[in-house]
Write a protein that holds these residues in place. Structure first.
Motif, mmCIF file in Angstrom:
data_model
loop_
_atom_site.group_PDB
_atom_site.id
_atom_site.type_symbol
_atom_site.label_atom_id
_atom_site.label_comp_id
_atom_site.label_asym_id
_atom_site.label_seq_id
_atom_site.Cartn_x
_atom_site.Cartn_y
_atom_site.Cartn_z
ATOM 1 N N GLU A 9 0.831 -1.208 0.000
ATOM 2 C CA GLU A 9 0.000 0.000 0.000
ATOM 3 C C GLU A 9 0.867 1.261 0.000
ATOM 4 N N THR A 10 1.940 1.234 0.760
ATOM 5 C CA THR A 10 2.854 2.375 0.809
ATOM 6 C C THR A 10 3.527 2.602 -0.537
ATOM 7 N N VAL A 11 4.010 1.534 -1.150
ATOM 8 C CA VAL A 11 4.649 1.651 -2.464
ATOM 9 C C VAL A 11 3.647 2.165 -3.486
ATOM 10 N N GLU A 12 2.416 1.682 -3.425
ATOM 11 C CA GLU A 12 1.380 2.138 -4.358
ATOM 12 C C GLU A 12 1.077 3.623 -4.171
ATOM 13 N N ALA A 13 1.004 4.078 -2.909
ATOM 14 C CA ALA A 13 0.730 5.492 -2.637
ATOM 15 C C ALA A 13 1.872 6.371 -3.136
ATOM 16 N N ILE A 14 3.107 5.934 -2.938
ATOM 17 C CA ILE A 14 4.260 6.713 -3.400
ATOM 18 C C ILE A 14 4.271 6.786 -4.921
ATOM 19 N N ASN A 15 4.015 5.655 -5.578
ATOM 20 C CA ASN A 15 3.970 5.660 -7.041
ATOM 21 C C ASN A 15 2.851 6.551 -7.566
ATOM 22 N N LYS A 16 1.713 6.541 -6.897
ATOM 23 C CA LYS A 16 0.590 7.390 -7.310
ATOM 24 C C LYS A 16 0.968 8.869 -7.201
ATOM 25 N N GLU A 17 1.602 9.239 -6.086
ATOM 26 C CA GLU A 17 2.025 10.628 -5.898
ATOM 27 C C GLU A 17 3.057 11.039 -6.945
ATOM 28 N N LEU A 18 3.989 10.153 -7.267
ATOM 29 C CA LEU A 18 4.991 10.459 -8.278
ATOM 30 C C LEU A 18 4.350 10.627 -9.652
ATOM 31 N N GLN A 19 3.362 9.808 -9.958
ATOM 32 C CA GLN A 19 2.677 9.935 -11.242
ATOM 33 C C GLN A 19 1.894 11.240 -11.320
ATOM 34 N N GLU A 20 1.286 11.655 -10.203
ATOM 35 C CA GLU A 20 0.526 12.903 -10.194
ATOM 36 C C GLU A 20 1.441 14.117 -10.389
ATOM 37 N N THR A 21 2.648 14.050 -9.854
ATOM 38 C CA THR A 21 3.571 15.174 -9.997
ATOM 39 C C THR A 21 4.271 15.172 -11.344
ATOM 40 N N GLY A 22 4.250 14.046 -12.021
ATOM 41 C CA GLY A 22 4.889 13.966 -13.327
ATOM 42 C C GLY A 22 6.371 13.657 -13.257
#
Length: 123
Positions: free
Chosen positions: A47-60
């Motif tokens: 879940e933590t890895v998924e949240a970090i990846n999601k945030e990175l994708q949102e920031t571009g």
């Protein structure tokens, strides 16, 4: 093969001692509880890895797969020395450029509001 600095013979010895101390019924319960905790840990980690990846994708931002995972070193004493040197330079500059003899009431107020970085230095 070492797991966390413990070799295979140490693991076998620990399991044998646990079997003698706890008995086979409690060993099964302990293994079940350990499995539940490992599953919870894996779920939290995923879940933590998924949240970090999601945030990175949102920031571009894109992080390469082979990016080094090192933290750059931060020299706090060097940074503090830069601040102190900058403050001293600013004081010397203002002392040499301030040639008026009239007292400025706002100057004392501004001097009190500024943080003092050299107050902890010995005289």
């Amino acid at each position: 093969m070492n797991i966390l600095g413990v070799g295979p013979w140490e693991v076998i010895a620990i399991l044998a001692i646990m079997l003698v101390v706890a008995g086979p019924k409690r060993m099964i319960l302990w293994a079940y509880e350990l499995g539940r905790y490992v599953a919870k840990f894996r779920a939290m980690f995923a879940e933590t890895v998924e949240a970090i990846n999601k945030e990175l994708q949102e920031t571009g931002l894109e992080i390469p797969k082979n990016a080094p995972l090192t933290i750059p070193k931060f020299d706090i004493l060097g940074e503090a020395q830069k601040v102190i040197n900058n403050e001293t330079t600013m004081r010397e500059t203002s002392a040499t450029t301030n040639t008026t003899t009239e007292p400025n009431p706002d100057a004392a107020k501004d001097e009190d509001d500024k943080p003092r970085y050299d107050s902890w230095l010995p005289d």
